[in-house]
Motif scaffolding. Structure first.
Motif, PDB file in Angstrom:
ATOM      1  N   ALA A 176       0.812  -1.212   0.000  1.00  0.00           N
ATOM      2  CA  ALA A 176       0.000   0.000   0.000  1.00  0.00           C
ATOM      3  C   ALA A 176       0.848   1.266   0.000  1.00  0.00           C
ATOM      4  O   ALA A 176       0.372   2.334  -0.403  1.00  0.00           O
ATOM      5  CB  ALA A 176      -0.941   0.004   1.208  1.00  0.00           C
ATOM      6  N   THR A 177       2.098   1.169   0.438  1.00  0.00           N
ATOM      7  CA  THR A 177       2.960   2.351   0.472  1.00  0.00           C
ATOM      8  C   THR A 177       3.723   2.553  -0.838  1.00  0.00           C
ATOM      9  O   THR A 177       4.217   3.658  -1.095  1.00  0.00           O
ATOM     10  CB  THR A 177       3.986   2.247   1.622  1.00  0.00           C
ATOM     11  N   ILE A 178       3.822   1.521  -1.663  1.00  0.00           N
ATOM     12  CA  ILE A 178       4.627   1.612  -2.893  1.00  0.00           C
ATOM     13  C   ILE A 178       4.140   2.712  -3.847  1.00  0.00           C
ATOM     14  O   ILE A 178       4.959   3.498  -4.355  1.00  0.00           O
ATOM     15  CB  ILE A 178       4.672   0.244  -3.603  1.00  0.00           C
ATOM     16  N   PRO A 179       2.828   2.827  -4.138  1.00  0.00           N
ATOM     17  CA  PRO A 179       2.404   3.889  -5.064  1.00  0.00           C
ATOM     18  C   PRO A 179       2.796   5.280  -4.605  1.00  0.00           C
ATOM     19  O   PRO A 179       3.242   6.106  -5.410  1.00  0.00           O
ATOM     20  CB  PRO A 179       0.876   3.710  -5.094  1.00  0.00           C
ATOM     21  N   ALA A 180       2.658   5.572  -3.299  1.00  0.00           N
ATOM     22  CA  ALA A 180       3.004   6.897  -2.785  1.00  0.00           C
ATOM     23  C   ALA A 180       4.499   7.157  -2.902  1.00  0.00           C
ATOM     24  O   ALA A 180       4.919   8.275  -3.214  1.00  0.00           O
ATOM     25  CB  ALA A 180       2.563   7.023  -1.330  1.00  0.00           C
ATOM     26  N   VAL A 181       5.305   6.145  -2.664  1.00  0.00           N
ATOM     27  CA  VAL A 181       6.763   6.302  -2.775  1.00  0.00           C
ATOM     28  C   VAL A 181       7.154   6.623  -4.220  1.00  0.00           C
ATOM     29  O   VAL A 181       7.958   7.534  -4.480  1.00  0.00           O
ATOM     30  CB  VAL A 181       7.485   5.028  -2.299  1.00  0.00           C
ATOM     31  N   ILE A 182       6.577   5.907  -5.161  1.00  0.00           N
ATOM     32  CA  ILE A 182       6.933   6.114  -6.574  1.00  0.00           C
ATOM     33  C   ILE A 182       6.472   7.485  -7.067  1.00  0.00           C
ATOM     34  O   ILE A 182       7.247   8.258  -7.649  1.00  0.00           O
ATOM     35  CB  ILE A 182       6.320   5.005  -7.447  1.00  0.00           C
ATOM     36  N   LEU A 183       5.209   7.816  -6.841  1.00  0.00           N
ATOM     37  CA  LEU A 183       4.672   9.083  -7.324  1.00  0.00           C
ATOM     38  C   LEU A 183       5.315  10.270  -6.612  1.00  0.00           C
ATOM     39  O   LEU A 183       5.545  11.323  -7.216  1.00  0.00           O
ATOM     40  CB  LEU A 183       3.159   9.120  -7.145  1.00  0.00           C
ATOM     41  N   GLY A 184       5.593  10.106  -5.328  1.00  0.00           N
ATOM     42  CA  GLY A 184       6.255  11.172  -4.586  1.00  0.00           C
ATOM     43  C   GLY A 184       7.639  11.459  -5.142  1.00  0.00           C
ATOM     44  O   GLY A 184       8.064  12.612  -5.237  1.00  0.00           O
ATOM     45  N   PHE A 185       8.353  10.424  -5.524  1.00  0.00           N
ATOM     46  CA  PHE A 185       9.692  10.592  -6.082  1.00  0.00           C
ATOM     47  C   PHE A 185       9.637  11.258  -7.462  1.00  0.00           C
ATOM     48  O   PHE A 185      10.445  12.128  -7.782  1.00  0.00           O
ATOM     49  CB  PHE A 185      10.382   9.229  -6.192  1.00  0.00           C
ATOM     50  N   LEU A 186       8.657  10.872  -8.275  1.00  0.00           N
ATOM     51  CA  LEU A 186       8.587  11.378  -9.646  1.00  0.00           C
ATOM     52  C   LEU A 186       8.117  12.831  -9.713  1.00  0.00           C
ATOM     53  O   LEU A 186       8.563  13.591 -10.579  1.00  0.00           O
ATOM     54  CB  LEU A 186       7.650  10.493 -10.475  1.00  0.00           C
ATOM     55  N   PHE A 187       7.215  13.221  -8.819  1.00  0.00           N
ATOM     56  CA  PHE A 187       6.595  14.545  -8.936  1.00  0.00           C
ATOM     57  C   PHE A 187       6.914  15.457  -7.764  1.00  0.00           C
ATOM     58  O   PHE A 187       6.175  16.389  -7.483  1.00  0.00           O
ATOM     59  CB  PHE A 187       5.075  14.386  -9.062  1.00  0.00           C
ATOM     60  N   GLU A 188       8.027  15.218  -7.084  1.00  0.00           N
ATOM     61  CA  GLU A 188       8.348  15.977  -5.880  1.00  0.00           C
ATOM     62  C   GLU A 188       8.454  17.482  -6.150  1.00  0.00           C
ATOM     63  O   GLU A 188       7.864  18.294  -5.440  1.00  0.00           O
ATOM     64  CB  GLU A 188       9.661  15.477  -5.272  1.00  0.00           C
ATOM     65  N   SER A 189       9.202  17.881  -7.172  1.00  0.00           N
ATOM     66  CA  SER A 189       9.417  19.312  -7.420  1.00  0.00           C
ATOM     67  C   SER A 189       8.113  20.010  -7.795  1.00  0.00           C
ATOM     68  O   SER A 189       7.843  21.136  -7.346  1.00  0.00           O
ATOM     69  CB  SER A 189      10.448  19.508  -8.534  1.00  0.00           C
TER      70      SER A 189
END
Length: 280
Positions: free
Chosen positions: A97-110
């Motif tokens: 359940a945490t994997i999607p947030a980790v991936i999207l957070g990394f890609l769209f952080e800025s």
């Protein structure tokens, strides 16, 4: 930012982080409404907010310590075989359940950092959050799935789906807990069980974000003296978050029908009123 302002933001953070009303929206909107001279787009504002999450994470760990110990014992193979299998299954669900947030957070952080400092956007999405809570509960009432499904019966598909719901919280105004609770109840869990799973999957993300941004604050060259407001604020946020968690778990236990109604109404009214005041 003065010490008083930091403590007031921490109080808001602790009261709203676990309530499905978006603590980030409140932390961005309230200073703008009060005309505080805080650079919300500055490099230190978001890290300060996330540092408060360390206090929230400590509160969650303290409240659900029995759950975390049981999960740790299961991972280590301690206990009856059936209990070990169940604990390992729930641990796997939390990771998935945490994997999607980790991936999207990394890609769209800025990109997300730029959004965080815009109170008007936060106010509009606070209204959207309220509508999500309202219609989510409506959809759930018409769902054929049982509303008393145990967390241990969730599948990996359920965990990924709830994790995707959690990603909506990257938008200021959208509540992480609200989205994941709605995601949980739509998969057949009752509100109390969905809230428990929401808080469990939120803890690793909150801890990781808090540690990362605390290190970021240090890299900015902030002196030890300047850390004092943040440390005091984290304590305030933790105490209020613990009280909020205890209240919510009791509330969802006794308000299964239309549990999200009051929060939905608040978000819509607060969002519209805040946007109107900010626009004027």
């Amino acid at each position: 930012m003065t010490t008083l302002q930091a403590l007031l933001i921490a109080l808001i953070q602790g009261l709203t982080e676990l309530f499905p009303v978006s603590s980030l929206a409140h932390a961005v909107i309230v200073p703008a409404l009060l005309h505080w001279h805080i650079d919300q787009r500055g490099p230190a504002f978001l890290p300060f907010l996330v540092t408060l999450h360390l206090g929230t994470a400590a509160a969650l760990l303290a409240y659900f310590w029995r759950d975390w110990i049981a999960l740790a014992q299961g991972v280590l193979g301690m206990g009856p075989p059936e209990t070990v299998r169940e604990s390992r299954h729930i641990t796997l669900l939390i990771i998935l359940a945490t994997i999607p947030a980790v991936i999207l957070g990394f890609l769209f952080e800025s990109f997300l950092r730029r959004l965080f400092g815009t109170p008007e956007i936060a106010a509009l999405f606070l209204v959207v959050n309220g509508l999500l809570l309202f219609f989510g509960d409506r959809l759930r009432r018409g769902a054929p799935a049982s509303i008393h499904r145990p967390i241990a019966t969730l599948t990996w598909q359920d965990a990924i789906a709830i994790g995707l719901w959690q990603c909506t919280a990257f938008i200021p105004g959208m509540s992480r807990s609200g989205a994941t609770i709605i995601g949980g109840v739509l998969r057949g869990i009752d509100h109390q069980g969905a809230a428990r799973f929401s808080f469990l999957i939120g803890t690793p993300i909150i801890v990781a974000a808090g540690v990362e941004e605390t290190l970021h604050l240090h890299k900015l060259g902030i002196t030890v003296t300047s850390w004092t407001p943040a440390i005091l604020a984290a304590i305030v946020a933790g105490v209020t978050a613990f009280a909020s968690t205890a209240f919510l778990m009791r509330y969802f236990r006794s308000h299964e029908q239309w549990a999200m109604g009051p929060f939905a109404l608040y978000c819509v009214i607060a969002g519209i009123a805040s946007f109107a005041l900010l626009y004027v």
